[in-house]
Design a protein around this motif. Sequence first.
Motif, short mmCIF file in Angstrom:
data_model
loop_
_atom_site.label_atom_id
_atom_site.label_comp_id
_atom_site.label_asym_id
_atom_site.label_seq_id
_atom_site.Cartn_x
_atom_site.Cartn_y
_atom_site.Cartn_z
N THR A 117 0.87 -1.28 0.06
CA THR A 117 -0.05 0.33 -0.19
C THR A 117 0.46 1.49 -0.01
N LEU A 118 1.50 1.33 0.95
CA LEU A 118 2.66 2.94 1.50
C LEU A 118 4.08 2.49 -0.23
N ARG A 120 3.35 0.98 -2.73
CA ARG A 120 3.07 0.34 -4.48
C ARG A 120 3.88 -0.78 -4.45
N ARG A 211 -6.23 2.21 1.57
CA ARG A 211 -5.39 1.52 1.98
C ARG A 211 -5.00 0.88 3.06
N THR A 215 -4.47 -3.38 3.85
CA THR A 215 -2.74 -3.62 4.48
C THR A 215 -3.05 -4.55 6.12
#
Length: 319
Positions: A117-118, A120, A211, A215
């Motif tokens: 998520t962070l 990518r 996100r 996660t």
Amino acid sequence: MARRIVELLRNPLAIAGLAIVALLVAGELLSPGFASQRQIITLLKVAALLGIVAAGQNLVILGGREGIDLSVGGIISFSAFLAGNLMQQQDAHLVQGVTLVLAAAFAIGFVTGLGVTLLRIPPLVMTLGMLGVVQGGLVLLTRGVPSGRAAPMLGRMVGEPLVFGLPGILFIWILIGAALTLVLRRTTFGYNVYAIGTNEAAAALAGVPVRRTRTLLFALSGLFAGMTGILLLGYTNYVFVGAGDQYMLPSIIAVVIGGTSLAGGSGGYVGTMAGAVVLVLLQSILTTLNIPPFGRQIVFGATLLALMLLYGRQRRLRG
């Protein structure tokens, strides 16, 4: 009547149910006693192990964005090793061991989710990388030598009859199935999972925490893989390196057999439970026919390829 039959054949859960019956009949014909009560309970214990790790896989796939967790096999092996070394055949260490293992497995999945998520990083790449890290760490810790044993209480819960002649692992699996179905169908978190799986951009515009939700999906996948590792330790009573490798591919196939689209946003866990039973029955029949392990892998791989072709068709229709 014909219309009802066609509708039935379009229902993945119904197809899985028919496949279970057909495989039981085929197994009984090939090896009398295959469909006996004792044998069915043994097969269900094996299916429960696959079904529990597939629960996390199911969540990740439902979340869309080509989500598949390839790290589950490594997490299962690591969890079994860690649980065995924390318990050391002592019931007094059971609760502490289970708690620490589940926390560690959740943390591994959480880190994977952050990478997706962070940073990518595509899920396939991130989970494959995490698989390498976990397996490498496991080899470093064990140096290839198995260590650790299950607490006796864990072994009894997994292997011995609890109620109605059924072992505790089946009740754990049923509980997980009921809880996960309730969460997916009746909670905000479940609605969010289906929303980001169907259309991530629209979900974000609607205020869904994309996100954070994705996660958490990977973290839960790690948690279920960790739970599988603990139960696998109780089933085998000892730890061996690579114990979880056999669950990676079947956990994906079980999810898709159960009717969850690899495109995300469609499906549920009850079908995945049926898919796990189908795969275990198929594997048992292949073993009965003396098909070697590489042959079984070919069958599973071909099954996944066929499902991927179907997935491609579904995606074009949805597009």
